[in-house]
Design an enzyme around this catalytic site. Structure first.
Site, PDB file in Angstrom:
ATOM      1  N   LYS A  90      -1.550  -0.209   3.647  1.00 41.02           N
ATOM      2  CA  LYS A  90      -0.188   0.346   3.613  1.00 41.02           C
ATOM      3  C   LYS A  90       0.844  -0.716   3.980  1.00 41.02           C
ATOM      4  O   LYS A  90       1.870  -0.857   3.309  1.00 41.02           O
ATOM      5  CB  LYS A  90      -0.090   1.545   4.560  1.00 41.02           C
ATOM      6  CG  LYS A  90      -0.967   2.724   4.141  1.00 41.02           C
ATOM      7  CD  LYS A  90      -0.780   3.926   5.031  1.00 41.02           C
ATOM      8  CE  LYS A  90      -1.274   3.707   6.437  1.00 41.02           C
ATOM      9  NZ  LYS A  90      -2.749   3.502   6.507  1.00 41.02           N
ATOM     10  N   THR A  91       0.589  -1.465   5.032  1.00 43.63           N
ATOM     11  CA  THR A  91       1.519  -2.533   5.425  1.00 43.63           C
ATOM     12  C   THR A  91       1.590  -3.611   4.353  1.00 43.63           C
ATOM     13  O   THR A  91       2.664  -4.128   4.034  1.00 43.63           O
ATOM     14  CB  THR A  91       1.092  -3.147   6.766  1.00 43.63           C
ATOM     15  OG1 THR A  91       1.099  -2.126   7.773  1.00 43.63           O
ATOM     16  CG2 THR A  91       2.029  -4.262   7.178  1.00 43.63           C
ATOM     17  N   ASP A 135       6.454   1.913  10.056  1.00 47.36           N
ATOM     18  CA  ASP A 135       5.033   2.197  10.231  1.00 47.36           C
ATOM     19  C   ASP A 135       4.864   3.404  11.155  1.00 47.36           C
ATOM     20  O   ASP A 135       5.671   3.621  12.058  1.00 47.36           O
ATOM     21  CB  ASP A 135       4.337   0.970  10.819  1.00 47.36           C
ATOM     22  CG  ASP A 135       2.838   1.018  10.632  1.00 47.36           C
ATOM     23  OD1 ASP A 135       2.357   1.871   9.856  1.00 47.36           O
ATOM     24  OD2 ASP A 135       2.134   0.200  11.258  1.00 47.36           O
ATOM     25  N   THR A 184      -0.639   7.648   8.802  1.00 50.32           N
ATOM     26  CA  THR A 184      -2.050   8.007   8.713  1.00 50.32           C
ATOM     27  C   THR A 184      -2.230   9.517   8.762  1.00 50.32           C
ATOM     28  O   THR A 184      -3.329  10.025   8.558  1.00 50.32           O
ATOM     29  CB  THR A 184      -2.846   7.377   9.879  1.00 50.32           C
ATOM     30  OG1 THR A 184      -2.236   7.761  11.131  1.00 50.32           O
ATOM     31  CG2 THR A 184      -2.839   5.861   9.778  1.00 50.32           C
ATOM     32  N   ARG A 243      -9.595  -3.924   5.928  1.00 51.05           N
ATOM     33  CA  ARG A 243      -9.388  -4.525   7.256  1.00 51.05           C
ATOM     34  C   ARG A 243     -10.715  -4.774   7.950  1.00 51.05           C
ATOM     35  O   ARG A 243     -10.937  -5.830   8.542  1.00 51.05           O
ATOM     36  CB  ARG A 243      -8.506  -3.619   8.115  1.00 51.05           C
ATOM     37  CG  ARG A 243      -8.215  -4.187   9.502  1.00 51.05           C
ATOM     38  CD  ARG A 243      -7.366  -3.243  10.303  1.00 51.05           C
ATOM     39  NE  ARG A 243      -6.049  -3.069   9.691  1.00 51.05           N
ATOM     40  CZ  ARG A 243      -5.234  -2.073   9.982  1.00 51.05           C
ATOM     41  NH1 ARG A 243      -5.606  -1.129  10.841  1.00 51.05           N
ATOM     42  NH2 ARG A 243      -4.040  -2.001   9.399  1.00 51.05           N
TER      43      ARG A 243
END
Length: 372
Positions: A90-91, A135, A184, A243
């Site tokens: 997402k980032t 975020d 999330t 990640r």
């Protein structure tokens, strides 16, 4: 005001901190092998352009269409909401939005904005066309959310001066900008805020083939010799999350440099991941502790979440948000009205004999006894 971070323009040497706590970040690739810490290395491994972003085909195509149409119109694109589990990009996509628009990006987070004044400070400093990345947007305070509604829809904020009957609202016009929100837990977003996003993209877990592409690229940036078999083994144990895949790659690299031949091959991947308690299907220490408690201590369940968390020595939220989603998705745990139940696959994975009659009967017939 609650201060919350620094101002960073990636690509400039020596970033400056902003008084409102936000920071600017223009995506770039740095030398990932230059001794940076894990956070810096992770940032360095992010792709810069949408065409380089592997996986998430549907979201990538939809977002590309939104950005290209905005570029042709010469206008700021609609606000973008990205949802999905942690670690899926997402980032990275927020950074890519700014890069594709050739605009700076201002980064902050929902928990850091606890007062409307915090948000007003950030909004009032935005330039035309700038991207504001929020975020964990679902964790903003209610007062800040209400201010954001107006800013997103009318590009205006009302700054209240004074208190009580003498308070005056002074409207402040804002230049057009684009909000990229990441969450999330999209279900926690209030409907008025969710409806103001023109594009909503949900990120799903990655296929192993996509993770292999990501790992091969990361290995090149890290300047680590890597064999296809080693890359495939890491991808298979990465829980569908880039990640985690990149983190495991760095740990296998470390093992290979200290104990191996300096290359990421199948043997190095297997030995390193065993050392770091990642088993053949990607379960880690906490995952196996949850399964072990369910099967050995509670005979397969059902057992309530809080009881299960106490049994493994973790917080309830940790078990629910870190371990449980993957265990449920892989078919090791079932969530029932009375609690969590270990499936036949869980017993087999632990090498235990499945109880007579197989998996315990799911207790749908007793809705009065609900698990927590």
């Amino acid at each position: 005001m609650s201060g919350f971070s620094s101002e960073i323009r990636l690509g400039d040497e020596g970033a400056e901190r902003a008084g409102d706590g936000s920071y600017e970040a223009t995506a770039r690739i740095v030398d990932a092998a230059a001794g940076e810490d894990d956070a810096a290395v992770e940032a360095a491994l992010r792709p810069r352009r949408l065409a380089d972003f592997p996986g998430q085909t549907k979201v990538r195509e939809q977002l590309g269409l939104v950005l290209e149409a905005a570029r042709r119109r010469g206008a700021a694109p609609d606000h973008v909401l990205l949802s999905g589990p942690p670690g899926l990009g997402k980032t990275t996509l927020a950074m890519i939005v700014a890069a594709e628009l050739e605009q700076p990006i201002r980064v902050t987070s929902g928990p850091a904005i606890q007062h409307a004044g915090d948000l007003a400070s950030v909004l009032s400093s935005l330039a035309e066309g700038e991207v504001l990345f929020l975020d964990e947007i679902h964790r903003m305070s209610r007062a800040a959310e209400e201010m954001l509604y107006l800013a997103m829809e009318d590009f205006r904020v009302d700054v209240v001066v004074g208190k009580g009957p003498g308070a005056t609202a002074i409207p402040l016009e804002l230049p057009p900008f684009t909000v990229v929100g990441a969450t999330t837990r999209a279900g926690l977003l209030p409907a008025p805020l969710r409806d103001r996003f023109g594009f909503t993209g949900h990120l799903d877990f990655y296929e192993d083939a996509d993770l292999e592409v990501i790992l091969a690229r990361s290995a090149r940036l890290l300047q680590v010799p890597a064999h296809e078999e080693g890359i495939a083994e890491i991808a298979r144990r990465s829980r569908g999350t880039p990640r985690i895949a990149n983190r495991l790659l760095r740990r296998v690299r470390d093992w290979a440099e200290v104990h191996g031949a300096g290359r990421v091959d199948l043997d190095a991947a297997g030995r390193a991941l065993a050392l770091f308690d990642v088993d053949e299907v990607g379960l880690d220490r906490l995952d196996r502790a949850v399964l072990d408690a369910l099967c050995r201590r509670f005979a397969g369940g059902p057992v309530g979440l809080s009881t299960l968390a106490v049994a493994v020595g973790e917080e309830t939220e940790t078990v629910e948000t870190v371990a449980e989603p993957y265990l449920v998705r892989q078919g090791y745990v079932s969530r029932t009205p009375r609690g969590r139940v270990a499936t036949t696959a869980a017993w087999e994975h632990l090498g235990l004999a499945v109880p007579e009659g197989g998996q315990p009967e799911l207790p749908w017939s007793d809705p009065g006894r609900l698990g927590d």
